[in-house]
Write an enzyme that holds these catalytic residues in place. Structure first.
Site, PDB file in Angstrom:
ATOM      1  N   TYR A 118       0.864  -1.178   0.000  1.00 55.38           N
ATOM      2  CA  TYR A 118       0.000   0.000   0.000  1.00 55.38           C
ATOM      3  C   TYR A 118       0.899   1.226   0.000  1.00 55.38           C
ATOM      4  O   TYR A 118       1.896   1.259   0.721  1.00 55.38           O
ATOM      5  CB  TYR A 118      -0.877   0.012   1.257  1.00 55.38           C
ATOM      6  CG  TYR A 118      -1.634   1.311   1.447  1.00 55.38           C
ATOM      7  CD1 TYR A 118      -2.932   1.466   0.960  1.00 55.38           C
ATOM      8  CD2 TYR A 118      -1.043   2.396   2.094  1.00 55.38           C
ATOM      9  CE1 TYR A 118      -3.618   2.654   1.120  1.00 55.38           C
ATOM     10  CE2 TYR A 118      -1.728   3.596   2.249  1.00 55.38           C
ATOM     11  CZ  TYR A 118      -3.000   3.716   1.759  1.00 55.38           C
ATOM     12  OH  TYR A 118      -3.684   4.900   1.909  1.00 55.38           O
ATOM     13  N   GLU A 206      -3.300   7.597  -3.875  1.00 50.41           N
ATOM     14  CA  GLU A 206      -3.377   6.344  -3.127  1.00 50.41           C
ATOM     15  C   GLU A 206      -3.233   5.207  -4.115  1.00 50.41           C
ATOM     16  O   GLU A 206      -4.049   5.068  -5.030  1.00 50.41           O
ATOM     17  CB  GLU A 206      -4.706   6.230  -2.370  1.00 50.41           C
ATOM     18  CG  GLU A 206      -4.729   5.037  -1.434  1.00 50.41           C
ATOM     19  CD  GLU A 206      -6.005   4.973  -0.601  1.00 50.41           C
ATOM     20  OE1 GLU A 206      -7.108   5.015  -1.188  1.00 50.41           O
ATOM     21  OE2 GLU A 206      -5.888   4.885   0.632  1.00 50.41           O
TER      22      GLU A 206
END
Ligand code: GDP
Ligand code: MN
Length: 397
Positions: A118, A206
């Site tokens: 991530y 993101e």
């Protein structure tokens, strides 16, 4: 302003960030052509069909599917395009899918150890610095990771004057447990990702997941990109990527008219000048037992034309049972605003069916009240804040 996944990936790629390659298509025939082209460009034999909507969690909602043949690309695309896709991040009715991104399959068949990370870049408001937030636990909800295993989320803050330093990019790669070629790739990935963030005046990147393939390539499989609206004037090319279909229709119309409007769930519409007064008016509505249906700042020039547009916009919301106008007349005189309200009301004929409570305070407030009272229109005029609240309570019953 938010971008679609495919637009975000193109932006990243233009700054040298490696991405899972894809071609966008708005019907299943074009999807097959896209898949054929990707096979030529990348050598892929399998594809991933990904719904393009402004919401994450598409995988869980059935908006991301693997296709192992061109025939599957066609049938999957046909079923996804036009569907109402529901994900944990959409409303209950979901969002309509207008296009799909056909991607090369980057999870090689037989690759037993693809690693998913991530990574996001965002502003830490507490320190006033950009930071890179990253985790070994990619591919799943970062909120869940934050709750169950917070020690697996790392952050790296960046000095705005110096920018991202090489040792910081290396630290990110080390913390993700990388070595050798993958470490080098990750350093390059992080560095170009951060450059892209700064150069495009983004407010959020993101990337979940960032993928490490078994042959040590690091690439962005997904992208969520939000750009700072206040900086869009210097990114004409990016401003053009706006997809109005993804935005609230009434908000788009209000913005075009220069009104600051945010749609809310309540039953009392409000029209106010100044954001601070708008906030306290919303509190007032709550205290009187109602719920604000919107936030609307008409700004400094509350003339008849603007007031009329504002009324029309508020009334598009079928939940509105009453409208509260709360305007402070400083430079703009209250009697001018009152005349504007009267003109707008008359001009709209019988379009206004809900009670209207008007509170004008400031320069010429008394004249303003007299004007409205003498107009014979179905408008309740008050001068005090509390009176306005009581009237809202009264009309809501
Ligand atoms: P999101 O669900 O909206 O966050 O969409 P993502 O772009 O993150 O995709 C969801 C999931 O699809 C990813 O976490 C991957 O597991 C899977 N996925 C994405 N690309 C590929 C691919 O090329 N091959 C395979 N097999 N799975 C993929
Ligand atoms: Mn994702």
């Amino acid at each position: 302003m938010n971008l679609h996944e495919y637009q975000g990936k193109e932006l990243l790629n233009s700054f040298g960030v490696r991405i899972q390659r894809g071609i966008v298509a708005d019907n299943h025939k074009k999807a097959v052509e896209a898949a054929k082209q990707l096979a030529i460009d990348t050598g892929t034999g399998w594809w991933v069909v990904k719904a393009q909507i402004h919401a994450g969690g598409r995988g869980k909602g059935g908006g991301v599917k693997l296709a192992k043949s061109l025939a599957e690309v066609e049938t999957i695309s046909e079923s996804i395009i036009g569907m109402m896709l529901k994900t944990p991040q959409t409303s209950a009715e979901g969002k309509k899918v207008h296009q799909v991104l056909i991607c090369e399959d980057v999870y090689y068949p037989g690759d037993n150890e693809p690693e998913e990370y991530y990574m996001s870049v965002l502003l830490n408001r507490a320190t006033g610095r950009n930071m890179i937030m990253y985790s070994t636990e990619g591919g799943m909800d970062i909120e869940t990771v934050a709750e169950n295993t917070p020690h697996l989320i790392f952050t790296e803050e960046i000095d705005p004057l110096i920018g991202l330093q090489p040792f910081q990019a290396r630290k990110v790669a080390f913390n993700l447990g990388l070595s050798g070629g993958a470490l080098k790739e990750m350093i390059k990935f992080v560095t170009s990702l951060y450059t892209a963030f700064v150069k495009s005046d983004a407010s959020l990147f993101e990337i979940n997941p960032v993928l490490k393939t078994s042959d040590d390539k690091i690439l962005a499989v997904d992208s969520k990109v939000a750009l700072d609206d206040n900086a869009l004037y210097r990114h004409k090319d990016l401003a053009e990527l706006r997809d109005l279909r993804e935005e609230n229709e009434i908000e788009v119309e209000a913005n075009a008219a220069g009104l600051n409007y945010v749609d809310l769930d309540g039953n009392v519409g409000c029209m106010v000048n100044g954001a601070g007064l708008a906030m306290s008016t919303m509190d007032l509505i709550k205290q009187s037992g109602g719920e604000p249906a919107n936030f609307l700042d008409v700004g400094g020039t509350a003339d008849a034309k603007r007031v009329e547009i504002a009324f029309r916009i508020i009334l598009k919301d079928p939940n509105v049972k009453a409208i509260l106008v709360n305007i402070f007349g400083g430079i703009v005189r209250c009697d001018r605003v009152a005349q504007g309200i009267i003109d707008a009301f008359v001009n709209m004929g019988d379009a206004i069916k809900v009670p209207i409570i008007v509170r004008l305070q400031g320069t010429n407030a008394i004249e303003a009240k007299q004007l409205i009272d003498a107009s014979g229109l179905n408008v309740i005029s008050v001068t005090e804040f509390q009176e306005a609240a009581d009237k809202v309570k009264e009309v809501l019953g």
